[in-house]
Design an enzyme around this catalytic site. Structure first.
Site, mmCIF file in Angstrom:
data_model
loop_
_atom_site.group_PDB
_atom_site.id
_atom_site.type_symbol
_atom_site.label_atom_id
_atom_site.label_comp_id
_atom_site.label_asym_id
_atom_site.label_seq_id
_atom_site.Cartn_x
_atom_site.Cartn_y
_atom_site.Cartn_z
ATOM 1 N N GLY A 12 0.826 -1.210 0.000
ATOM 2 C CA GLY A 12 0.000 0.000 0.000
ATOM 3 C C GLY A 12 0.854 1.251 0.000
ATOM 4 O O GLY A 12 2.082 1.195 0.209
ATOM 5 N N ASP A 13 0.230 2.400 -0.288
ATOM 6 C CA ASP A 13 0.911 3.708 -0.278
ATOM 7 C C ASP A 13 2.078 3.776 -1.265
ATOM 8 O O ASP A 13 3.073 4.463 -1.022
ATOM 9 C CB ASP A 13 1.423 4.045 1.139
ATOM 10 C CG ASP A 13 0.297 4.100 2.151
ATOM 11 O OD1 ASP A 13 -0.811 4.517 1.761
ATOM 12 O OD2 ASP A 13 0.521 3.715 3.310
ATOM 13 N N LYS A 16 -0.089 5.303 -5.738
ATOM 14 C CA LYS A 16 -1.133 4.997 -6.742
ATOM 15 C C LYS A 16 -1.889 6.259 -7.144
ATOM 16 O O LYS A 16 -2.182 6.484 -8.309
ATOM 17 C CB LYS A 16 -2.118 3.955 -6.178
ATOM 18 C CG LYS A 16 -1.478 2.620 -5.857
ATOM 19 C CD LYS A 16 -2.460 1.662 -5.227
ATOM 20 C CE LYS A 16 -2.921 2.055 -3.834
ATOM 21 N NZ LYS A 16 -1.892 2.008 -2.792
ATOM 22 N N GLY A 40 -5.846 6.100 1.431
ATOM 23 C CA GLY A 40 -5.496 7.528 1.420
ATOM 24 C C GLY A 40 -4.590 7.752 0.231
ATOM 25 O O GLY A 40 -3.454 7.289 0.225
ATOM 26 N N HIS A 41 -5.103 8.384 -0.802
ATOM 27 C CA HIS A 41 -4.333 8.601 -2.028
ATOM 28 C C HIS A 41 -4.031 10.088 -2.164
ATOM 29 O O HIS A 41 -4.939 10.912 -2.274
ATOM 30 C CB HIS A 41 -5.120 8.089 -3.252
ATOM 31 C CG HIS A 41 -5.400 6.620 -3.190
ATOM 32 N ND1 HIS A 41 -6.193 5.956 -4.094
ATOM 33 C CD2 HIS A 41 -4.992 5.664 -2.310
ATOM 34 C CE1 HIS A 41 -6.239 4.673 -3.785
ATOM 35 N NE2 HIS A 41 -5.531 4.475 -2.695
ATOM 36 N N THR A 42 -2.752 10.411 -2.144
ATOM 37 C CA THR A 42 -2.343 11.813 -2.127
ATOM 38 C C THR A 42 -1.958 12.295 -3.525
ATOM 39 O O THR A 42 -1.179 11.636 -4.213
ATOM 40 C CB THR A 42 -1.094 11.977 -1.222
ATOM 41 O OG1 THR A 42 -1.308 11.207 -0.048
ATOM 42 C CG2 THR A 42 -0.849 13.431 -0.869
ATOM 43 N N GLN A 223 -5.000 0.053 -1.430
ATOM 44 C CA GLN A 223 -4.110 -0.832 -0.676
ATOM 45 C C GLN A 223 -3.072 -1.458 -1.639
ATOM 46 O O GLN A 223 -2.793 -0.875 -2.670
ATOM 47 C CB GLN A 223 -4.898 -1.909 0.089
ATOM 48 C CG GLN A 223 -5.718 -1.369 1.242
ATOM 49 C CD GLN A 223 -7.046 -0.760 0.829
ATOM 50 O OE1 GLN A 223 -7.797 -1.343 0.081
ATOM 51 N NE2 GLN A 223 -7.349 0.410 1.340
ATOM 52 N N ALA A 297 -1.310 8.633 5.035
ATOM 53 C CA ALA A 297 -2.240 9.653 4.536
ATOM 54 C C ALA A 297 -3.603 9.558 5.220
ATOM 55 O O ALA A 297 -4.358 10.519 5.249
ATOM 56 C CB ALA A 297 -2.399 9.510 3.023
ATOM 57 N N THR A 299 -4.133 7.772 8.564
ATOM 58 C CA THR A 299 -4.064 7.798 10.030
ATOM 59 C C THR A 299 -2.897 8.631 10.570
ATOM 60 O O THR A 299 -2.800 8.825 11.778
ATOM 61 C CB THR A 299 -3.912 6.350 10.581
ATOM 62 O OG1 THR A 299 -2.749 5.768 9.984
ATOM 63 C CG2 THR A 299 -5.128 5.506 10.254
#
Ligand code: GDP
Ligand code: IMO
Ligand code: MG
Length: 422
Positions: A12-13, A16, A40-42, A223, A297, A299
């Protein structure tokens, strides 16, 4: 016409959101197919930072349609908050968002149960995002879930919610947790339901009609491969199919309508939450955290960090059928003398070239590294392959080869323009 599935090839992270934003330029429709607001996609546009949780990252480009597919679990109150937050940042959401009527709901008892189960597990906890994802997918599989189609039908929603609150309050009491007020939950969810109603539709029919019109679709994974409920490091996983197959079941688009799979990976490895991470390395973690990077992003938790693990990414290529790789955060390694990549695991005197399914074994695996000379130069201004230092090119070529897929995108910063398409 080309339909692309984009998946995370690690834990994950991987970046994406940023890669989806880049690829959306050439797509018509962006579809989320699994997960919930645990994601959480930044994406950065100029100085503005956008963190997308349920809404596909494609929403930031005008005239693109975004779809939240049937495989996603939706916390409607949180989704309304996300829509409002985006509006404040100047992103208008009206006919550019569609929500599947068969997507399941995340309810407050799912969040409570998520929390209580983690407490009960003690030191064996998963380290979930506490968004209620596991219990919501659990209810879906147990056939007691509520869906968007129920939420927008007031009398049906009331009737079903009453039954579910009654049962879940008994369970919560057994955990020693406070029971929920039916009225409070009902009123908050019905208000969110009214706001969301105009977006709710039969997205399967919409996507099929769009395909007949030769529209190009991008399926935005959430994820990563090692958080997949089947193929990840169970039980330290999320509760959905994060691998490429999930894009089909989570959207109703058939496998043979998909044209390519892009795997996104970092030039190193990160993980949030518990579970094995064979290449974890405290020096890499200290370096990246010291640069102000690698904080979650969703938590805000510090991500665990380690060297690139090609045993893992090879496994990801296998289960996702990855055709092309997008390697992000290459700039994170810019200052290093030596850059390492794990090429195998050592376990009890044996060498493994695959990821063992037993997490206990995986947690005892010791990485076997190959060292590469660092480039010790900033890559953030590179705009083409030849702008990259030769050592960075050699490293990227090697990790793509080790991951058994073609290198097609290199990312050297969070901004759109910090992307090299090969
Ligand atoms: P996602 O969940 O896969 O979309 O990834 P996240 O957004 O949770 O985390 C990836 C982080 O890396 C975000 O803060 C991105 O802005 C950032 N990012 C993505 N690509 C790059 C890159 O090439 N370089 C740098 N410095 N940051 C990047
Ligand atoms: P994106 O889409 C990283 C992790 C949690 C925990 C485990 C289970 O931004 O890559 P859950 O709340 O899903 O039951 O938690 O999965 N996790 C993620 N880690 N990125 C994510 O999403 C994640 N979504 C869940 O930290 O270890
Ligand atoms: Mg993320």
């Amino acid at each position: 016409m080309a339909n692309t599935i984009l998946v995370g090839a690690q834990w994950g992270d991987e970046g994406k959101g940023k890669i989806i934003d880049v690829l959306t330029e050439r797509a018509d429709i962006v579809v989320r197919t699994q997960g919930g607001n645990n994601a959480g996609h930044t994406v950065y546009l100029g100085k503005k930072k956008y963190v997308l949780h349920l809404i596909p990252s494609g929403i930031l480009r005008k005239s693109k349609v975004c779809v939240i597919g049937n495989g996603v679990v939706i916390d409607p109150v949180s989704l309304v908050g996300e829509i409002t937050g985006l509006a404040k940042l100047g992103i208008k959401i009206d006919t550019n968002l569609l929500i599947s009527e068969t997507a399941h709901l995340v309810l407050p008892y799912h969040r409570e149960l998520d929390e209580q189960r983690e407490i009960l597990k003690g030191k064996n906890k998963i380290g979930t995002t506490k968004r209620g994802i596991g219990p919501a997918y659990g209810d879906k599989a147990a056939r007691v879930g509520l869906r968007m189609i129920d939420l927008v039908n007031p009398s049906r929603f009331e009737e079903k919610l009453k039954v579910r609150i009654k049962e879940n309050n008994e369970v919560l009491k057994a955990y020693g947790a406070k029971p929920l007020s039916f009225k409070k939950v009902h009123d908050a969810y019905r208000a969110a339901g009214d706001t969301l109603k105009p977006f709710v539709t039969n997205t399967v029919v919409y996507l099929h009609k769009a395909m007949l019109k030769q529209k190009e679709m991008l399926f935005e994974g959430a994820q990563g491969t090692f958080l997949d409920i089947d193929h990840g490091t169970y039980p330290y996983v999320t509760s959905s199919s994060t691998t490429a197959g999930g894009a089909c079941t989570g959207s109703g688009v058939a496998p043979h309508r998909m044209d390519r799979v892009v795997g996104v990976l970092k030039a190193y490895t990160t993980r949030v939450g518990e579970g094995p991470l064979p290449t974890e390395d405290s020096q890499i973690a200290d370096m990246l955290h010291g640069m102000g990077r690698e904080f979650g992003a969703t938590t805000g938790r510090a991500r665990r960090c380690g060297w690139f693990d090609s045993v893992a990414t090879r496994h990801a290529s296998m289960v996702n059928g990855i055709d092309e790789l997008a390697v992000t955060n290459v700039d994170g390694l810019d200052t290093l003398e030596v850059v390492r990549a794990c090429v195998g695991y050592r376990l009890g005197g044996k060498t493994l070239d695959y990821v063992p399914n037993d997490v206990e074994l995986l947690s005892r695996c010791e990485p076997i590294y190959v060292d590469f000379p660092g480039w010790k130069k900033s890559t953030t201004k590179a705009r083409s392959w030849k702008d990259l230092p030769p050592q960075a090119r050699a490293y990227l070529k090697a990790i793509a080869e080790l991951s058994c897929a073609k290198l097609s995108i290199v990312s050297i910063g969070p901004a759109r323009e910090q992307t090299i398409i090969l």
